[in-house]
Design a protein around this motif. Structure first.
Motif, PDB file in Angstrom:
ATOM      1  N   ARG A   7       0.830  -1.242  -0.091  1.00 15.81           N
ATOM      2  CA  ARG A   7      -0.020   0.069  -0.328  1.00 15.81           C
ATOM      3  C   ARG A   7       0.810   1.213  -0.038  1.00 15.81           C
ATOM      4  NH1 ARG A   7      -3.631  -2.610   4.229  1.00 15.81           N
ATOM      5  NH2 ARG A   7      -5.356  -3.630   2.862  1.00 15.81           N
ATOM      6  N   ILE A  10       2.343   1.850  -3.497  1.00 12.40           N
ATOM      7  CA  ILE A  10       1.282   2.258  -4.465  1.00 12.40           C
ATOM      8  C   ILE A  10       0.953   3.696  -4.035  1.00 12.40           C
ATOM      9  CG2 ILE A  10      -1.286   2.208  -4.859  1.00 12.40           C
ATOM     10  CD1 ILE A  10      -1.051  -0.780  -4.504  1.00 12.40           C
ATOM     11  N   ILE A  75       1.829   0.146 -10.618  1.00 12.53           N
ATOM     12  CA  ILE A  75       0.719   0.214  -9.373  1.00 12.53           C
ATOM     13  C   ILE A  75      -0.591  -0.807  -9.867  1.00 12.53           C
ATOM     14  CG2 ILE A  75      -1.371   1.547  -8.905  1.00 12.53           C
ATOM     15  CD1 ILE A  75       0.526   4.060  -9.373  1.00 12.53           C
ATOM     16  N   LYS A  76      -0.557  -1.010 -11.146  1.00 14.56           N
ATOM     17  CA  LYS A  76      -1.639  -2.110 -11.528  1.00 14.56           C
ATOM     18  C   LYS A  76      -1.347  -3.524 -10.929  1.00 14.56           C
ATOM     19  CE  LYS A  76      -4.984   0.140 -12.722  1.00 14.56           C
ATOM     20  NZ  LYS A  76      -6.235   0.177 -11.998  1.00 14.56           N
ATOM     21  N   GLU A  79      -1.438  -3.714  -7.104  1.00 13.61           N
ATOM     22  CA  GLU A  79      -2.869  -3.730  -6.688  1.00 13.61           C
ATOM     23  C   GLU A  79      -3.257  -5.244  -6.800  1.00 13.61           C
ATOM     24  OE1 GLU A  79      -4.822  -0.872  -8.979  1.00 13.61           O
ATOM     25  OE2 GLU A  79      -4.650   0.760  -7.375  1.00 13.61           O
ATOM     26  N   HIS A  80      -2.769  -5.912  -7.776  1.00  9.66           N
ATOM     27  CA  HIS A  80      -3.331  -7.244  -8.181  1.00  9.66           C
ATOM     28  C   HIS A  80      -2.719  -8.223  -7.132  1.00  9.66           C
ATOM     29  CE1 HIS A  80      -4.548 -10.460 -10.704  1.00  9.66           C
ATOM     30  NE2 HIS A  80      -3.467 -10.860 -10.539  1.00  9.66           N
ATOM     31  N   ASP A  83      -4.470  -7.534  -3.845  1.00  5.63           N
ATOM     32  CA  ASP A  83      -5.994  -8.532  -4.075  1.00  5.63           C
ATOM     33  C   ASP A  83      -5.739  -9.873  -3.601  1.00  5.63           C
ATOM     34  OD1 ASP A  83      -7.233  -6.073  -4.350  1.00  5.63           O
ATOM     35  OD2 ASP A  83      -7.219  -6.375  -6.734  1.00  5.63           O
TER      36      ASP A  83
END
Length: 85
Positions: A7, A10, A75-76, A79-80, A83
Motif C-alpha cells: 500500500r 502504491i 501500480i496495477k 494492486e493485483h 488483492d
C-alpha cells in the motif's frame, strides 16, 4: 511483501505521478514566461528561442508520460498482488 508495504509503495508511485505532471506544467509555464520576458526586453521575438523552449517542454512531457505509464503499470501489478493477499 506485507500488505502495508505494498500500500505504501502504491501511494508513493501515485504521488510521483502527480509530481511529474505538475513539474511538466510548471516547466512549460516558466519557459513560456521566459520567452515573453525576453521578447519584451529585446523588442522582437526570437524564433530559435521559442523553438528551443517548445522542444524542451515537449521532451520533458514525453519523459513524464513514459515514466507515468511505467508507474501506472507497476501500480496495477501491485494492486493485483494486494488483492491476492
Amino acid at each position: 511483501m506485507k500488505k502495508e508495504d505494498i500500500r505504501f509503495e502504491i501511494d508513493q508511485l501515485r504521488k510521483d505521478k502527480m509530481i511529474y505532471a505538475l513539474e511538466s506544467i510548471a516547466l512549460t509555464f516558466v519557459i513560456e514566461l521566459g520567452y515573453v520576458l525576453v521578447t519584451l526586453l529585446i523588442g522582437k521575438p526570437l524564433r530559435w528561442l521559442a523553438i528551443l523552449g517548445i522542444l524542451i517542454s515537449l521532451g520533458y512531457f514525453v519523459f513524464m508520460c513514459v515514466g507515468n505509464c511505467k508507474r501506472y503499470s507497476k501500480i496495477k501489478k501491485l494492486e493485483h498482488a494486494l488483492d491476492k493477499k
